[in-house]
Write a protein that holds these residues in place. Structure first.
Motif, PDB file in Angstrom:
ATOM      1  N   UNK A 235      27.416  21.842   2.406  1.00  0.00           N
ATOM      2  CA  UNK A 235      27.654  22.134   0.980  1.00  0.00           C
ATOM      3  C   UNK A 235      26.359  22.290   0.199  1.00  0.00           C
ATOM      4  N   UNK A 236      25.397  23.009   0.767  1.00  0.00           N
ATOM      5  CA  UNK A 236      24.097  23.170   0.127  1.00  0.00           C
ATOM      6  C   UNK A 236      23.917  24.518  -0.579  1.00  0.00           C
ATOM      7  N   UNK A 237      24.937  25.367  -0.549  1.00  0.00           N
ATOM      8  CA  UNK A 237      24.768  26.697  -1.143  1.00  0.00           C
ATOM      9  C   UNK A 237      24.450  26.656  -2.641  1.00  0.00           C
ATOM     10  N   UNK A 238      24.972  25.677  -3.422  1.00  0.00           N
ATOM     11  CA  UNK A 238      24.565  25.655  -4.834  1.00  0.00           C
ATOM     12  C   UNK A 238      23.069  25.399  -4.990  1.00  0.00           C
ATOM     13  N   UNK A 239      22.516  24.550  -4.096  1.00  0.00           N
ATOM     14  CA  UNK A 239      21.091  24.246  -4.172  1.00  0.00           C
ATOM     15  C   UNK A 239      20.238  25.433  -3.712  1.00  0.00           C
ATOM     16  N   UNK A 240      20.779  26.232  -2.798  1.00  0.00           N
ATOM     17  CA  UNK A 240      20.078  27.446  -2.368  1.00  0.00           C
ATOM     18  C   UNK A 240      19.983  28.428  -3.535  1.00  0.00           C
ATOM     19  N   UNK A 241      21.111  28.619  -4.227  1.00  0.00           N
ATOM     20  CA  UNK A 241      21.132  29.521  -5.380  1.00  0.00           C
ATOM     21  C   UNK A 241      20.236  28.985  -6.497  1.00  0.00           C
ATOM     22  N   UNK A 242      20.331  27.669  -6.741  1.00  0.00           N
ATOM     23  CA  UNK A 242      19.517  27.048  -7.791  1.00  0.00           C
ATOM     24  C   UNK A 242      18.028  27.184  -7.487  1.00  0.00           C
ATOM     25  N   UNK A 243      17.665  27.011  -6.206  1.00  0.00           N
ATOM     26  CA  UNK A 243      16.264  27.151  -5.819  1.00  0.00           C
ATOM     27  C   UNK A 243      15.755  28.561  -6.048  1.00  0.00           C
ATOM     28  N   UNK A 244      16.570  29.551  -5.671  1.00  0.00           N
ATOM     29  CA  UNK A 244      16.182  30.948  -5.896  1.00  0.00           C
ATOM     30  C   UNK A 244      16.041  31.258  -7.368  1.00  0.00           C
ATOM     31  N   UNK A 245      16.970  30.732  -8.160  1.00  0.00           N
ATOM     32  CA  UNK A 245      16.918  30.937  -9.611  1.00  0.00           C
ATOM     33  C   UNK A 245      15.680  30.281 -10.205  1.00  0.00           C
ATOM     34  N   UNK A 246      15.311  29.103  -9.679  1.00  0.00           N
ATOM     35  CA  UNK A 246      14.131  28.402 -10.169  1.00  0.00           C
ATOM     36  C   UNK A 246      12.856  29.199  -9.911  1.00  0.00           C
ATOM     37  N   UNK A 247      12.789  29.838  -8.747  1.00  0.00           N
ATOM     38  CA  UNK A 247      11.629  30.675  -8.424  1.00  0.00           C
ATOM     39  C   UNK A 247      11.495  31.806  -9.438  1.00  0.00           C
ATOM     40  N   UNK A 248      12.597  32.490  -9.711  1.00  0.00           N
ATOM     41  CA  UNK A 248      12.572  33.610 -10.650  1.00  0.00           C
ATOM     42  C   UNK A 248      12.277  33.140 -12.083  1.00  0.00           C
ATOM     43  N   UNK A 249      12.940  32.059 -12.488  1.00  0.00           N
ATOM     44  CA  UNK A 249      12.734  31.545 -13.845  1.00  0.00           C
ATOM     45  C   UNK A 249      11.312  31.048 -14.031  1.00  0.00           C
ATOM     46  N   UNK A 250      10.785  30.365 -13.014  1.00  0.00           N
ATOM     47  CA  UNK A 250       9.421  29.859 -13.098  1.00  0.00           C
ATOM     48  C   UNK A 250       8.414  30.977 -13.266  1.00  0.00           C
ATOM     49  N   UNK A 251       8.596  32.049 -12.487  1.00  0.00           N
ATOM     50  CA  UNK A 251       7.690  33.194 -12.597  1.00  0.00           C
ATOM     51  C   UNK A 251       7.775  33.816 -13.987  1.00  0.00           C
ATOM     52  N   UNK A 252       8.991  33.888 -14.531  1.00  0.00           N
ATOM     53  CA  UNK A 252       9.197  34.467 -15.858  1.00  0.00           C
ATOM     54  C   UNK A 252       8.559  33.603 -16.948  1.00  0.00           C
ATOM     55  N   UNK A 253       8.755  32.283 -16.854  1.00  0.00           N
ATOM     56  CA  UNK A 253       8.191  31.365 -17.849  1.00  0.00           C
ATOM     57  C   UNK A 253       6.671  31.401 -17.825  1.00  0.00           C
ATOM     58  N   UNK A 254       6.090  31.380 -16.616  1.00  0.00           N
ATOM     59  CA  UNK A 254       4.628  31.409 -16.486  1.00  0.00           C
ATOM     60  C   UNK A 254       4.056  32.710 -17.019  1.00  0.00           C
ATOM     61  N   UNK A 255       4.719  33.830 -16.687  1.00  0.00           N
ATOM     62  CA  UNK A 255       4.223  35.141 -17.123  1.00  0.00           C
ATOM     63  C   UNK A 255       4.287  35.291 -18.640  1.00  0.00           C
ATOM     64  N   UNK A 256       5.304  34.678 -19.265  1.00  0.00           N
ATOM     65  CA  UNK A 256       5.466  34.830 -20.711  1.00  0.00           C
ATOM     66  C   UNK A 256       4.919  33.672 -21.519  1.00  0.00           C
ATOM     67  N   UNK A 257       4.189  32.764 -20.870  1.00  0.00           N
ATOM     68  CA  UNK A 257       3.727  31.550 -21.561  1.00  0.00           C
ATOM     69  C   UNK A 257       2.798  31.823 -22.740  1.00  0.00           C
ATOM     70  N   UNK A 258       2.082  32.929 -22.692  1.00  0.00           N
ATOM     71  CA  UNK A 258       1.142  33.246 -23.783  1.00  0.00           C
ATOM     72  C   UNK A 258       1.792  34.048 -24.904  1.00  0.00           C
ATOM     73  N   UNK A 259       3.028  34.469 -24.704  1.00  0.00           N
ATOM     74  CA  UNK A 259       3.713  35.266 -25.720  1.00  0.00           C
ATOM     75  C   UNK A 259       3.984  34.435 -26.965  1.00  0.00           C
ATOM     76  N   UNK A 260       3.831  35.053 -28.121  1.00  0.00           N
ATOM     77  CA  UNK A 260       4.029  34.351 -29.390  1.00  0.00           C
ATOM     78  C   UNK A 260       5.475  33.913 -29.584  1.00  0.00           C
ATOM     79  N   UNK A 261       6.396  34.531 -28.854  1.00  0.00           N
ATOM     80  CA  UNK A 261       7.816  34.200 -29.012  1.00  0.00           C
ATOM     81  C   UNK A 261       8.295  33.163 -28.001  1.00  0.00           C
TER      82      UNK A 261
END
Length: 200
Positions: free
Chosen positions: A142-168
Motif C-alpha cells: 500500500x505504498x502507491x500514495x507515497x510514490x505519488x506524493x514523492x513524485x509530486x514533492x520533486x516537482x513542487x520543490x523544483x517549482x518553489x526553488x525556481x520561483x523563490x526570488x519572484x516578488x509574488x
C-alpha cells in the motif's frame, strides 16, 4: 506446526508494521493541517523580499525538523532493516536536520531565501521518499500514495526553488505544498487500513 508458525509470523509482523505506519501517517496529517492553518492565519501575506516574522521563522524551522523526527519513527515502525534501506532513511534524516539549520539561517535573511531552502529540500526529500516507498512496497504494501506524493514533492520543490526570488512568491506557496502532503498521507492511512482488513 512449524510451518504454521513460520508463515504466520511474517503476516503478524507486516500487520503490526502497517498499523504503526498508519498511526504515524495520521499524526503527520494532523501536524500538516495545523501547520498550514498557522501559516495562513499568521504569515500568508509574507512575500520573498520580506524578512520572516518570529512566528514565520518558528514555522519554517519546525517543519523540516518534524519531518526528520517522523522519518526516524517511520524507519523504526517499518522495521528499517539494514543496508541500503537504512542508508536512505539516514540520508533523509540528515537532509531534514540540514534543512532545519538552513531555515534558522534564512530566519535572519528573507522569505525568498527560506523558499529556496524549502524548495531544494522538498525536491530532494521527495526523491528519497520515492525510493523508500518503492522498496517498502514488498514488506508493507500500500505504498502507491507515497510514490505519488514523492513524485509530486520533486516537482513542487523544483517549482518553489525556481520561483523563490519572484516578488509574488510567499509562504502560502509552501502551505499549499504541505496541504497536498497531508492529503497523500491521509490516502496512505486509508490504503494501509484496507490492506490490513484484507490480511485478516
Amino acid at each position: 506446526m512449524t510451518q504454521t508458525t513460520v508463515t504466520s509470523a511474517p503476516s503478524t509482523t507486516a500487520t503490526t508494521r502497517a498499523s504503526g505506519l498508519r498511526s504515524l501517517h495520521l499524526i503527520r496529517v494532523v501536524f500538516s493541517l495545523i501547520w498550514v492553518a498557522l501559516v495562513f492565519t499568521t504569515s500568508a501575506s509574507l512575500v520573498s523580499t520580506d524578512r520572516p516574522t518570529v512566528i514565520a521563522a518558528v514555522l519554517l524551522v519546525v517543519y523540516p525538523l518534524w519531518d526528520a523526527v517522523a522519518t526516524l519513527l517511520e524507519r523504526r515502525l517499518a522495521g528499517g532493516g539494514s543496508g541500503s534501506a537504512n542508508r536512505v532513511s539516514t540520508v533523509n534524516m540528515g537532509l531534514g536536520v540540514a534543512t532545519t539549520a538552513g531555515m534558522i539561517i534564512a530566519a535572519f535573511s528573507t522569505i525568498g531565501t527560506a523558499l529556496l531552502v524549502f524548495g531544494v529540500w522538498a525536491l530532494l526529500s521527495g526523491a528519497i521518499q520515492l525510493v523508500v516507498a518503492i522498496r517498502r512496497r514488498r514488506t508493507v504494501g500500500a505504498q502507491w500514495p507515497m510514490v505519488i506524493s514523492g513524485g509530486q514533492s520533486v516537482l513542487a520543490g523544483a517549482t518553489i526553488a525556481a520561483g523563490s526570488a519572484s516578488a509574488t512568491s510567499g509562504l502560502s506557496t509552501v502551505a499549499g505544498y504541505s496541504a497536498f502532503g497531508a492529503f497523500w498521507f491521509l490516502v496512505s492511512v486509508i490504503a494501509l487500513s484496507g490492506r490490513s482488513r484484507r490480511g485478516k
